[in-house]
Design a protein around this motif. Sequence first.
Motif, PDB file in Angstrom:
ATOM      1  N   ALA A  72      24.475 -32.117 -34.476  1.00 49.21           N
ATOM      2  CA  ALA A  72      23.658 -30.936 -34.192  1.00 49.21           C
ATOM      3  C   ALA A  72      24.342 -29.704 -34.768  1.00 49.21           C
ATOM      4  CB  ALA A  72      23.438 -30.808 -32.693  1.00 49.21           C
ATOM      5  N   PRO A  73      24.320 -29.535 -36.099  1.00 50.36           N
ATOM      6  CA  PRO A  73      25.021 -28.405 -36.715  1.00 50.36           C
ATOM      7  C   PRO A  73      24.520 -27.047 -36.222  1.00 50.36           C
ATOM      8  CG  PRO A  73      23.848 -29.700 -38.384  1.00 50.36           C
ATOM      9  CD  PRO A  73      23.694 -30.406 -37.085  1.00 50.36           C
ATOM     10  N   ARG A  74      23.215 -26.933 -35.954  1.00 51.18           N
ATOM     11  CA  ARG A  74      22.679 -25.655 -35.449  1.00 51.18           C
ATOM     12  C   ARG A  74      23.262 -25.333 -34.077  1.00 51.18           C
ATOM     13  NH1 ARG A  74      17.485 -24.546 -32.665  1.00 51.18           N
ATOM     14  NH2 ARG A  74      17.319 -22.294 -32.580  1.00 51.18           N
ATOM     15  N   PHE A  75      23.409 -26.344 -33.238  1.00 48.83           N
ATOM     16  CA  PHE A  75      24.007 -26.193 -31.911  1.00 48.83           C
ATOM     17  C   PHE A  75      25.435 -25.680 -32.025  1.00 48.83           C
ATOM     18  CE2 PHE A  75      25.597 -28.873 -28.082  1.00 48.83           C
ATOM     19  CZ  PHE A  75      25.525 -27.797 -27.215  1.00 48.83           C
ATOM     20  N   LEU A  76      26.233 -26.330 -32.872  1.00 52.02           N
ATOM     21  CA  LEU A  76      27.620 -25.891 -33.071  1.00 52.02           C
ATOM     22  C   LEU A  76      27.671 -24.458 -33.594  1.00 52.02           C
ATOM     23  CD1 LEU A  76      29.502 -28.941 -34.610  1.00 52.02           C
ATOM     24  CD2 LEU A  76      30.013 -27.767 -32.474  1.00 52.02           C
ATOM     25  N   GLN A  77      26.803 -24.153 -34.543  1.00 50.46           N
ATOM     26  CA  GLN A  77      26.780 -22.804 -35.115  1.00 50.46           C
ATOM     27  C   GLN A  77      26.451 -21.776 -34.043  1.00 50.46           C
ATOM     28  OE1 GLN A  77      23.710 -20.836 -35.895  1.00 50.46           O
ATOM     29  NE2 GLN A  77      25.037 -19.196 -36.601  1.00 50.46           N
TER      30      GLN A  77
ATOM     31  N   GLY B 157      33.420 -25.204 -29.475  1.00 48.16           N
ATOM     32  CA  GLY B 157      32.600 -26.396 -29.662  1.00 48.16           C
ATOM     33  C   GLY B 157      33.152 -27.374 -30.664  1.00 48.16           C
ATOM     34  N   ILE B 158      33.314 -28.607 -30.220  1.00 48.33           N
ATOM     35  CA  ILE B 158      33.615 -29.741 -31.090  1.00 48.33           C
ATOM     36  C   ILE B 158      32.537 -30.778 -30.804  1.00 48.33           C
ATOM     37  CG2 ILE B 158      35.196 -31.655 -31.594  1.00 48.33           C
ATOM     38  CD1 ILE B 158      37.502 -29.806 -30.859  1.00 48.33           C
ATOM     39  N   ALA B 159      31.878 -31.248 -31.841  1.00 45.16           N
ATOM     40  CA  ALA B 159      30.788 -32.205 -31.680  1.00 45.16           C
ATOM     41  C   ALA B 159      31.295 -33.528 -31.120  1.00 45.16           C
ATOM     42  CB  ALA B 159      30.101 -32.444 -33.014  1.00 45.16           C
ATOM     43  N   VAL B 160      30.535 -34.076 -30.195  1.00 48.33           N
ATOM     44  CA  VAL B 160      30.775 -35.424 -29.672  1.00 48.33           C
ATOM     45  C   VAL B 160      29.701 -36.298 -30.293  1.00 48.33           C
ATOM     46  CG1 VAL B 160      30.766 -36.870 -27.602  1.00 48.33           C
ATOM     47  CG2 VAL B 160      31.750 -34.569 -27.511  1.00 48.33           C
ATOM     48  N   HIS B 161      30.102 -37.354 -30.980  1.00 44.82           N
ATOM     49  CA  HIS B 161      29.086 -38.176 -31.634  1.00 44.82           C
ATOM     50  C   HIS B 161      28.846 -39.500 -30.930  1.00 44.82           C
ATOM     51  CE1 HIS B 161      32.504 -40.147 -33.667  1.00 44.82           C
ATOM     52  NE2 HIS B 161      31.676 -41.125 -33.916  1.00 44.82           N
ATOM     53  N   GLN B 162      29.606 -39.771 -29.861  1.00 42.52           N
ATOM     54  CA  GLN B 162      29.376 -41.010 -29.122  1.00 42.52           C
ATOM     55  C   GLN B 162      29.948 -40.873 -27.726  1.00 42.52           C
ATOM     56  OE1 GLN B 162      30.703 -44.509 -31.202  1.00 42.52           O
ATOM     57  NE2 GLN B 162      30.919 -45.678 -29.318  1.00 42.52           N
ATOM     58  N   ILE B 163      29.212 -41.350 -26.728  1.00 43.88           N
ATOM     59  CA  ILE B 163      29.723 -41.467 -25.360  1.00 43.88           C
ATOM     60  C   ILE B 163      29.498 -42.911 -24.961  1.00 43.88           C
ATOM     61  CG2 ILE B 163      29.534 -40.717 -22.965  1.00 43.88           C
ATOM     62  CD1 ILE B 163      28.625 -37.985 -23.992  1.00 43.88           C
ATOM     63  N   ASN B 164      30.606 -43.597 -24.674  1.00 46.16           N
ATOM     64  CA  ASN B 164      30.613 -45.052 -24.543  1.00 46.16           C
ATOM     65  C   ASN B 164      29.996 -45.620 -25.814  1.00 46.16           C
ATOM     66  OD1 ASN B 164      31.999 -44.998 -22.185  1.00 46.16           O
ATOM     67  ND2 ASN B 164      30.474 -46.067 -20.994  1.00 46.16           N
TER      68      ASN B 164
ATOM     69  N   ASP C 158      16.373 -27.290 -28.683  1.00 44.25           N
ATOM     70  CA  ASP C 158      15.957 -25.898 -28.521  1.00 44.25           C
ATOM     71  C   ASP C 158      16.842 -25.127 -27.558  1.00 44.25           C
ATOM     72  OD1 ASP C 158      13.536 -25.977 -30.149  1.00 44.25           O
ATOM     73  OD2 ASP C 158      12.697 -27.237 -28.556  1.00 44.25           O
ATOM     74  N   SER C 159      17.347 -25.806 -26.545  1.00 44.86           N
ATOM     75  CA  SER C 159      18.104 -25.153 -25.471  1.00 44.86           C
ATOM     76  C   SER C 159      19.471 -25.793 -25.286  1.00 44.86           C
ATOM     77  CB  SER C 159      17.362 -25.268 -24.135  1.00 44.86           C
ATOM     78  OG  SER C 159      16.100 -24.662 -24.208  1.00 44.86           O
ATOM     79  N   VAL C 160      20.423 -24.973 -24.859  1.00 48.85           N
ATOM     80  CA  VAL C 160      21.737 -25.469 -24.452  1.00 48.85           C
ATOM     81  C   VAL C 160      21.597 -25.955 -23.013  1.00 48.85           C
ATOM     82  CG1 VAL C 160      24.144 -24.872 -24.055  1.00 48.85           C
ATOM     83  CG2 VAL C 160      22.913 -23.844 -25.980  1.00 48.85           C
TER      84      VAL C 160
END
Length: 192
Positions: free
Chosen positions: A173-178, A159-166, A105-107
């Motif tokens: 989260a396509p809505r987030f990127l949009q 914005g570039i999506a990060v799909h893994q950290i470690n 819901d929130s950034v």
Amino acid sequence: MSTAASTQSAEARTRARFLCTAANMPSTSNGSSPRPDARRRETASARSPARCPQSGTAPGWPDPCAGRSPATAPVRDGFDDAAFIDRRGRFSEATIWNLAFWDGDSVLWPDAEMLTGTTMGIVRRQLTRLGVPQRTQEITPADLPTLAGAVVMNSWTPGIAVHQINSVPVPEAPRFLQLLHQAYEAEPLTTP
């Protein structure tokens, strides 16, 4: 399809893997962190060939430089770049990127010392104007499983999506990127 939509589609398909590593931030005599302009960052990163972090990594996270060249260790392990955590275990930023997270819901902006980028400033300002909820909070590696998305941003992209950290997967989260791209594109162009 418009150029903006094409760019968003391409970036939505480009999902980065980040290695979490510690920023070596010297403490002042009273134990507090120095001013942001006085800090020195040392990390293992393909884009930042520096020495390994003397402060180590977050508890329970592997040493990214163990027995390897600090400049190439993350790439050899399949990571695209490195995200920094501070001495308190909080995410701050990445090598040439600002970090942002999504709770559905929130950034969420990291509450830690960082260099605030121009794109981050534009996006924050326009998200506020668009009425998108956002907040600053401490975000640690332990929080990753509860998050609904993560991105990196800089002057190249909002914005570039990060799909893994470690080894922790981060959901798409396509809505987030949009929302981030929409906010960036809402910034009015000005002439001198």
